[in-house]
Structures are given as C-alpha cells and as structure tokens.
Design an enzyme around this catalytic site. Sequence first.
Site, PDB file in Angstrom:
ATOM      1  N   HIS A   1       6.003  -1.987  -3.061  1.00 17.86           N
ATOM      2  CA  HIS A   1       7.282  -1.679  -3.678  1.00 17.86           C
ATOM      3  C   HIS A   1       7.439  -2.489  -4.967  1.00 17.86           C
ATOM      4  O   HIS A   1       6.960  -3.615  -5.067  1.00 17.86           O
ATOM      5  CB  HIS A   1       8.412  -2.023  -2.705  1.00 17.86           C
ATOM      6  CG  HIS A   1       9.753  -1.523  -3.120  1.00 17.86           C
ATOM      7  ND1 HIS A   1      10.098  -0.194  -3.083  1.00 17.86           N
ATOM      8  CD2 HIS A   1      10.847  -2.184  -3.588  1.00 17.86           C
ATOM      9  CE1 HIS A   1      11.344  -0.045  -3.495  1.00 17.86           C
ATOM     10  NE2 HIS A   1      11.819  -1.233  -3.812  1.00 17.86           N
TER      11      HIS A   1
ATOM     12  N   CYS B   1      13.226   2.444  -7.506  1.00 14.75           N
ATOM     13  CA  CYS B   1      13.902   1.981  -6.292  1.00 14.75           C
ATOM     14  C   CYS B   1      15.167   2.820  -6.073  1.00 14.75           C
ATOM     15  O   CYS B   1      15.085   4.045  -5.968  1.00 14.75           O
ATOM     16  CB  CYS B   1      14.196   0.491  -6.413  1.00 14.75           C
ATOM     17  SG  CYS B   1      14.728  -0.296  -4.876  1.00 14.75           S
TER      18      CYS B   1
ATOM     19  N   ASP C   1       4.192   0.301   0.412  1.00 14.41           N
ATOM     20  CA  ASP C   1       5.645   0.114   0.267  1.00 14.41           C
ATOM     21  C   ASP C   1       6.305   0.264   1.630  1.00 14.41           C
ATOM     22  O   ASP C   1       6.344   1.355   2.207  1.00 14.41           O
ATOM     23  CB  ASP C   1       6.190   1.158  -0.710  1.00 14.41           C
ATOM     24  CG  ASP C   1       7.668   0.955  -1.031  1.00 14.41           C
ATOM     25  OD1 ASP C   1       8.340   0.182  -0.320  1.00 14.41           O
ATOM     26  OD2 ASP C   1       8.136   1.569  -1.999  1.00 14.41           O
TER      27      ASP C   1
END
Length: 275
Positions: A225, A132, A194
Amino acid sequence: MLITKTIHDVPSKLNPNGRPIRIFVIAPNVPGYPNAKFPGVVCFSEIYQVTGPVERFAGQIASNGYVVACPSTYHEFEGPEALPYDAEGTDRGNRYKIEKEIAGYDEDARLSIDLLTSLPNCNGRIASTGMCLGGHLAFRAAFDRRVLSSVCFFATDIHSATLGKGKSDNTLIRVRNGELTGRGEVVLIFGKQDTHVPREGRDLIRKTLEDHNVTATILEVQAQHAFIRDEESKGRWDAALTRSIFNFMLEVFERTVGRDLGERVGEIGEPEHVC
C-alpha cells in the site's frame, strides 16, 4: 513544462459548517501562450488531505500538460491544511473518512469538475486520479459523465463498501446498476502485498466490472500500500515502479482526454467490417 499553483475556495451546499472547500489548482505555464488550453484532471488525496507527496504527484501530471485540481477532502471537519503522517493524523483521517457523508464526497468531485470546466485554460475534457481514499473517490468521479477516464491507485473500501458515514457506500451497487457501462475508461492499480485490499477484494471488483461491461483495466503489481508515496511511506515507496505506472497513467490520459477524437461511433472493441 513549467507549472503554477492557485487556490480556489468554493462554496459547499452540503457542508453544515458553511466552510468552503479549498481546491488547489496546479496548471501548465507556457510563456508566450496566454490562451493555451489543456485537459483537466481531478486528483483526490489520501486520508491526509493535500500533502507534499500529493502536490508533487499532481505537479508531475500538470507538467505533462494538464490542469490539475486537488480538493481538500475534510472541509466539513477542519481547514485545508494537510494532516501529519503520524499516528494522530492517521487516526483523524480515518475517523473523518467514515464520518463524512457519501453525498459530501460526491459534491466535492462535482465542484472540482465544475471548477476545472470553468477555467479559461481548461478545454473541458476531464479525467480523475487519486491514491488510497482518493483512489476510491477517483473511481466514483467516473459516475459523472464529464469524466472520460479514471486511474485509481490502491483504492480502498470499494470491495468492502465501507466508505462514508454508516460505512455503507453504494459504489459497486452503482456499477451493477449500469452507471459505468458503455461510459469512460477505468483503471485500478493495486499492490499484491497491500493488506488494505486483499485478493478476494480485488477479484470482486474485477468480476463486478467485467460482469457489467465496464471498460476497465486492473493492474496488480508487486508492491505494498502507498507504494507511490515519496514521503513517510514506511519503507513501501518504490520509485522505479512508480515511474513505470505513472507513464501508464499518462498514456491513458493522453488517449482519452489528451486528444479530442470527436463523438464515438459504435462500441469499444466492436470488430471492423473487412471486405
């Protein structure tokens, strides 16, 4: 391989509060071999700092023979404790992400690499990884010439250049300026589902890397994600896919920092001359 964890509080010149950055180091422990040396990996966390999933991820890397440094990203704003995986923790993490100076992110990376290279059990060969926010930071760590490879999981904000104070980072600008050309290897792993990094963003990153001759691999998998996070992933954790991608990352690390091949001669991909 057994592992140990130590804590290092390292002074930060750019933190206006004077608070040091805490770096958690997870390292192999081989009984009977006190002088063993291993490659180093900087493992950058998501917006929640060094949580249980991040520490377990780092621990798995360490158990494969790497000294892993996990910096606490938000030392400008609060202590090193992990933020909770809830709405309040998410809001704090996202707020800090765009209040922190880009120079501060880069100093964190530099201090983490400095720490690794100073440790007696690290041989000075460094890689980076992260998820991330940490995926973006692992990518930026590749601008440091000491980093020989970077494996970045669902890196956010690279395509939109919205990291840091002012939401105007220079990551792709630096790529276009040639700062990764002819340097280490970069791997970016994205889930096709994502929503943080849409197809257009992945295409932009791919094109930029290819146009500027960066040694890069982009993997696009059927995942959402945070698919490697084994806690509070909102039903997105894919354990089997994570295992497969983790092994791919280990192959990259083994090939780039796990073995010392000496100085490189010629360009990557340069054909051999056959008589």
